[in-house]
Scaffold this motif. Structure first.
Motif, PDB file in Angstrom:
ATOM      1  N   UNK A  31      20.757  40.630  59.000  1.00 44.48           N
ATOM      2  CA  UNK A  31      19.577  39.997  59.629  1.00 44.48           C
ATOM      3  C   UNK A  31      19.532  38.492  59.415  1.00 44.48           C
ATOM      4  N   UNK A  32      19.957  38.040  58.237  1.00 49.97           N
ATOM      5  CA  UNK A  32      19.951  36.607  57.944  1.00 49.97           C
ATOM      6  C   UNK A  32      20.954  35.867  58.821  1.00 49.97           C
ATOM      7  N   UNK A  33      22.141  36.450  59.014  1.00 45.00           N
ATOM      8  CA  UNK A  33      23.177  35.804  59.823  1.00 45.00           C
ATOM      9  C   UNK A  33      22.799  35.766  61.300  1.00 45.00           C
ATOM     10  N   UNK A  34      21.904  36.654  61.703  1.00 46.92           N
ATOM     11  CA  UNK A  34      21.442  36.657  63.086  1.00 46.92           C
ATOM     12  C   UNK A  34      20.334  35.633  63.314  1.00 46.92           C
ATOM     13  N   UNK A  35      19.668  35.218  62.220  1.00 48.82           N
ATOM     14  CA  UNK A  35      18.522  34.305  62.344  1.00 48.82           C
ATOM     15  C   UNK A  35      18.884  32.847  62.091  1.00 48.82           C
ATOM     16  N   UNK A  36      19.907  32.621  61.247  1.00 49.06           N
ATOM     17  CA  UNK A  36      20.273  31.263  60.839  1.00 49.06           C
ATOM     18  C   UNK A  36      21.771  31.079  61.040  1.00 49.06           C
ATOM     19  N   UNK A  37      22.194  29.877  61.426  1.00 47.72           N
ATOM     20  CA  UNK A  37      23.622  29.662  61.638  1.00 47.72           C
ATOM     21  C   UNK A  37      24.363  29.792  60.302  1.00 47.72           C
ATOM     22  N   UNK A 158      30.869  49.518  66.027  1.00 49.13           N
ATOM     23  CA  UNK A 158      29.524  49.066  66.359  1.00 49.13           C
ATOM     24  C   UNK A 158      29.604  47.915  67.355  1.00 49.13           C
ATOM     25  N   UNK A 159      28.940  48.069  68.491  1.00 49.69           N
ATOM     26  CA  UNK A 159      29.002  47.062  69.556  1.00 49.69           C
ATOM     27  C   UNK A 159      27.998  45.948  69.277  1.00 49.69           C
ATOM     28  N   UNK A 160      28.488  44.725  69.208  1.00 46.82           N
ATOM     29  CA  UNK A 160      27.654  43.549  69.003  1.00 46.82           C
ATOM     30  C   UNK A 160      27.635  42.744  70.296  1.00 46.82           C
ATOM     31  N   UNK A 161      26.452  42.435  70.789  1.00 44.59           N
ATOM     32  CA  UNK A 161      26.335  41.680  72.036  1.00 44.59           C
ATOM     33  C   UNK A 161      27.025  40.320  71.899  1.00 44.59           C
ATOM     34  N   UNK A 162      27.882  40.015  72.850  1.00 49.82           N
ATOM     35  CA  UNK A 162      28.657  38.765  72.868  1.00 49.82           C
ATOM     36  C   UNK A 162      29.612  38.661  71.682  1.00 49.82           C
TER      37      UNK A 162
END
Length: 326
Positions: A31-37, A158-162
């Motif tokens: 979740x952190x890696x999805x919210x912050x670069x 697990x499929x990750x968008x983009x």
């Protein structure tokens, strides 16, 4: 239950707790890696880790029994400063950066499985630079694990968008190798100065380099507001910086004293399975029979690999093979 059996039971609880704490690293980071670069997140993580480990050192240094193993003095010999900086920048900074980058392309399950391969990589580096050897059983365990990872990479992922799964596997492999490459050096520093003191200086080296990178790359530190505005993200950052990178060492030390280093280290082989189960339960990643079988086989292979390694190694080698989480 008598006192001796009670201590053994609590020792196993502590050992398994460490496996759980370290096993959920990918889940906590997701979740952190999805919210912050990723680059900025590395900086936030190790600033948090420095603060958290400083607090832990403040209390443990006052205990004679704890300071003996964790470190009671902040004095470091000049000849070791470069070693500490190298372990910090490569073994901590690069490890975290590549780990965060991988989570933009693969799931926490796949991430956890590759990270769980650190014992194999550590021995390979030992074979290259320190004349370590693997016996036939260990080679069989390694080959079995390699085949399992290949099967996972070409099977349901697990499929990750983009996302690009091959790039994700490349990133997490680089992350795992960064940590494994410095394992023996980190083990020797921990033995000399204590695990908390040596790790604290490694975290400081990453944080200092992070400050330089912040100005050089003009990183957007205002992203901390994203974390501060979310109680969940804030809790995950604190857990990542102080729980995984600090408190887990105290729990592991307790397990060492109650059931021994070898048995406590065996419990760490559960890490890929823990990461998989928690990722399914908390992140909604799909539970696939083939993936479940693969993860279970890897855990068995890791157990066999570690079991036959600890029969033939001395204490210093055991310390180097024990995974240390950043």
């Amino acid at each position: 239950m008598d006192m001796k059996n009670s201590n053994v039971f609590l020792g196993w609880v502590a050992a398994i707790s460490v496996a759980v704490i370290w096993g959920v690293t990918g889940v906590v980071s997701k979740p952190l890696s999805m919210a912050v670069d990723p680059m900025t997140l590395v900086f936030f993580r190790y600033v948090t880790a420095v603060i958290g480990l400083s607090v832990i050192y403040f209390f443990t240094s006052k205990s004679a029994s704890l300071s003996k193993d964790l470190g009671g003095s902040l004095k470091i010999e000049k000849k070791d400063m470069l070693k500490i900086a190298l372990c910090g920048i490569i073994g901590q900074g690069a490890f975290s950066l590549f780990n965060f980058l991988s989570l933009s392309h693969i799931g926490a399950t796949e991430n956890g499985v590759i990270q769980g391969m650190q014992p194999f990589a550590t021995v390979f580096f030992g074979m290259m630079f320190m004349n370590f050897k693997m016996n036939k059983i260990q080679w069989a365990a390694f080959i079995a694990s390699a085949l399992c990872i290949y099967a996972m990479s070409v099977g349901p992922t697990t499929i990750i968008e983009n996302g690009n799964s091959l790039l994700g596997y490349a990133y997490v492999t680089a992350s795992m190798l960064s940590l494994a490459w410095t394992a023996h050096l980190r083990g020797s520093l921990a033995e000399k100065y204590g695990s908390v003191v040596s790790m604290l200086y490694q975290y400081i080296s990453v944080a200092v380099l992070g400050i330089v990178v912040v100005f050089a790359m003009d990183l957007d530190l205002s992203q901390i507001n994203i974390i501060l505005s979310s109680p969940l993200l804030l809790a995950l950052l604190v857990f990542l910086g102080t729980g995984i990178s600090g408190g887990s060492y105290l729990i592991q030390l307790y397990s060492f004293k109650q059931i021994g280093v070898e048995k406590a280290t065996m419990a760490l082989n559960l890490m890929p399975l823990v990461g998989y189960v928690v990722a399914v339960m908390t992140l909604g990643e799909e539970m696939v029979l083939s993936k479940t079988i693969i993860v279970s086989l890897i855990v068995v292979a890791l157990y066999i690999f570690t079991k036959y390694e600890t029969k033939e190694t001395d204490n210093s080698k055991d310390a180097a093979l024990t995974p240390q989480k950043a």
